[in-house]
Design an enzyme around this catalytic site. Structure first.
Site, PDB file in Angstrom:
ATOM      1  N   HIS A  85       0.815  -1.218   0.000  1.00 36.08           N
ATOM      2  CA  HIS A  85       0.000   0.000   0.000  1.00 36.08           C
ATOM      3  C   HIS A  85       0.847   1.266   0.000  1.00 36.08           C
ATOM      4  O   HIS A  85       0.356   2.340  -0.334  1.00 36.08           O
ATOM      5  CB  HIS A  85      -0.979   0.006   1.182  1.00 36.08           C
ATOM      6  N   ASP A 131      -0.046  -7.653   1.566  1.00 34.72           N
ATOM      7  CA  ASP A 131       0.441  -6.275   1.597  1.00 34.72           C
ATOM      8  C   ASP A 131       1.969  -6.275   1.630  1.00 34.72           C
ATOM      9  O   ASP A 131       2.604  -6.003   2.656  1.00 34.72           O
ATOM     10  CB  ASP A 131      -0.144  -5.565   2.828  1.00 34.72           C
ATOM     11  N   SER A 226       4.397   2.484   8.107  1.00 32.26           N
ATOM     12  CA  SER A 226       4.071   1.481   7.100  1.00 32.26           C
ATOM     13  C   SER A 226       5.299   0.998   6.346  1.00 32.26           C
ATOM     14  O   SER A 226       6.189   1.784   5.991  1.00 32.26           O
ATOM     15  CB  SER A 226       3.081   2.051   6.079  1.00 32.26           C
TER      16      SER A 226
END
Length: 277
Positions: A85, A131, A226
């Site tokens: 992402h 992911d 992230s």
């Protein structure tokens, strides 16, 4: 079910932090120590005082300035492992990788991104799965330096619950993702994994290809973390997770969800081997 938030600054927050052009730095070999006098941070309990050779800062250029938006880990002479992402909607020419520094605004070495590989089965609906992504850079990383190096990926054995792990990143130090405030200096948090069953009971629909970790309220991953590394310590530290998502408000006593690296070793090897062939 609790609402979730991807921990990606670029996708989740519109504010852009200032940047100072990095110059080369030299630091000692990695050592992780907790400083008891440091204030509690959202994404960690303490500042990291010595380099983390595999830690990278993904940065995007906007209005002539570079800004940190995600983390990642060096896994080969030209590859970084991060979250899908983070880069799915990004153009490679707009991002770069900075390595060999504790301060994302200064120091280190900047590398141009020349390719990205988002997992072909990555999706965010009806749940976030697969992911994971790899980024190829140029020039190759200078792995002969003490402050730049790869992280061991380990084998296919699954990490269970109650395992001590460490998160490092430049994620926000405020719990509200809408008002993210990035620290200049790298942060670290020592906490423990929980079982996938417990993670589901706490409001997340995780798959066997994910791993969860949980700290006390006030500590946990947040916006800007992230793609960053979850490490299992030992004589040879091992990358076991990639920061993926968590609750909409950070560090509220709910789990952080990571992509489980051991589930994707064949994919990682395939991409690296094809790129370097």
């Amino acid at each position: 079910m609790f609402s979730i938030k991807l921990f990606c600054l670029y996708l989740c927050v519109t504010a852009v932090a200032a940047w100072i052009a990095p110059a080369e730095t030299t630091t000692d070999a990695v050592r992780f120590e907790k400083t008891a006098t440091e204030p509690t941070r959202i994404n960690g309990g303490h500042l990291v005082n010595e380099t983390v050779p595999f830690q990278i800062s993904l940065q995007v250029q906007r209005r002539g300035r570079w800004s940190h938006f995600c983390g990642g880990s060096i896994v080969s002479a030209q590859h970084v492992l991060t979250a899908a992402h983070c880069v799915e909607k990004m153009k490679v020419e707009n991002i770069s990788v900075v390595v060999g520094t504790l301060n994302w605004k200064s120091g280190g070495l900047r590398h141009r991104v020349v390719a990205k590989h988002v997992h072909p089965q990555y999706t965010m609906s009806p749940r976030i799965i697969n992911d994971i992504a790899l980024i190829k850079v140029t020039p190759p990383f200078r792995l002969n330096r003490a402050d730049v190096g790869t992280i061991h990926l380990g084998g296919a054995d699954r990490v269970g619950e109650k395992v001590s792990v460490r998160l490092t990143g430049w994620g926000s130090t405020t719990p509200a993702t809408a008002s993210a405030s990035l620290p200049d200096h790298l942060q670290a948090l020592h906490y423990s994994t929980i079982s996938n069953e417990e993670c589901n009971q706490k409001g997340f629909r995780v798959t066997r290809n994910e791993i969860c970790a949980l700290a006390t309220q006030g500590q946990g991953a947040c916006v800007g973390d992230s793609g960053g590394p979850l490490i299992m310590a030992g004589s040879r530290p091992q990358l076991v997770g990639i920061v993926s998502y968590g609750s909409a408000t950070c560090a509220q006593g709910r789990p952080d969800v990571y992509t489980r690296v051991s589930s994707f070793l064949p994919y990682i090897s395939k991409v690296i081997n094809q790129d370097l062939a």
